[in-house]
Write an enzyme that holds these catalytic residues in place. Structure first.
Site, PDB file in Angstrom:
ATOM      1  N   CYS A   1      44.309  14.511  51.402  1.00 37.69           N
ATOM      2  CA  CYS A   1      44.371  14.564  49.985  1.00 37.69           C
ATOM      3  C   CYS A   1      43.135  15.162  49.533  1.00 37.69           C
ATOM      4  CB  CYS A   1      44.531  13.127  49.417  1.00 37.69           C
ATOM      5  SG  CYS A   1      45.070  13.129  47.908  1.00 37.69           S
TER       6      CYS A   1
ATOM      7  N   HIS B   1      48.677   9.514  53.244  1.00 38.15           N
ATOM      8  CA  HIS B   1      47.682   8.164  53.392  1.00 38.15           C
ATOM      9  C   HIS B   1      48.326   7.157  54.153  1.00 38.15           C
ATOM     10  CE1 HIS B   1      44.955   9.474  50.046  1.00 38.15           C
ATOM     11  NE2 HIS B   1      45.978   9.925  49.558  1.00 38.15           N
TER      12      HIS B   1
END
Length: 247
Positions: A96, A196
């Site tokens: 990310c 994630h």
């Protein structure tokens, strides 16, 4: 033979959302179970590190504010050494915000252009819609394709240039930009994506792939990582993939 690896954890206090620290734990555990010593070195703003001594690096996700705080240090202090190490096949996993900051730039919601390290041929533009939910990516990192599972939560839309190849094809979820079904990138031994959750505990195949790449870089290309049971992790992975693909 006593095997040792050194892992640099980039900005762990600033870039650690949605369980990303679990990736470091997974690497440590699967090394430890094989008798491989993994030294973990946190890299915080102002720290000095000799990147030539590092075998693995992890760069997690963070809020826009966290990224802004560490961007200068990343580029000015760590940039030259980290960039050279990546070009010398350092094994890197970036998630990310960390993934975004290895690219050329991130254009935020407020119009601020955060420069990146420029080692990955990608750029990111903040969008109005957050892309949230479970994600499945089909990857080809071995003899047979398999599916990575994770959880994405990002408004940044990352677009690939010709200098990277896609990590995989998005089967479920948005992926890097919600448009072209591309999920993550690979450049040399650097892997960047939006998964994630944490990514590595859910995907022991990728964990072992990263460890093996690091060991081959340090101890020779003929090194083969001994197999390690992962029945529970793989059963959970299969159940999640089946549920998401058939819903």
């Amino acid at each position: 033979m006593n095997l040792t690896l050194r892992l640099a954890h980039l900005y762990p206090e600033h870039m650690n959302v949605y369980g990303d620290r679990g990736n470091v734990i997974a690497l440590r555990q699967r090394c430890q179970r094989r008798g491989i010593a993994l030294e973990i070195v946190p890299v915080n703003p102002g720290d000095t590190i000799d990147w030539q001594t590092v075998d693995l690096a992890f760069f997690g996700g963070g809020q826009d504010s966290g990224q802004a705080l560490i961007t200068g240090d990343l580029i000015e202090r760590q940039g030259p050494g980290l960039r050279a190490a990546i070009e010398a096949d350092l094994v890197v996993l970036a998630i990310c915000g960390g993934y975004q900051l290895l690219g050329h730039y991130f254009l935020t919601h407020t119009g601020e252009r955060l420069p990146g390290l420029g080692v990955l041929d990608v750029h990111t533009i903040a969008g109005k819609q957050r892309m949230i939910g479970n994600i499945v990516i089909e990857v080809h990192l071995g003899a047979e394709p398999w599916q990575l599972v994770g959880f994405e939560n990002h408004s940044g839309r990352t677009f690939h240039g010709p200098g990277v190849k896609s990590l995989g094809r998005v089967l479920v979820g948005y992926g890097d930009n919600g448009q072209d079904r591309k999920g993550g990138v690979i450049y040399r031994n650097t892997f960047g994506c939006y998964l994630h959750g944490a990514l590595l505990p859910k995907n022991p195949q990728l964990t072992d792939h990263l460890i093996e790449l690091a060991l081959r870089r340090r101890y020779g290309s003929q090194y083969v990582l001994p197999p390690l049971p992962a029945e529970r992790e793989l059963a959970a992975q299969r159940a999640m993939v089946q549920r998401l693909l058939t819903r």
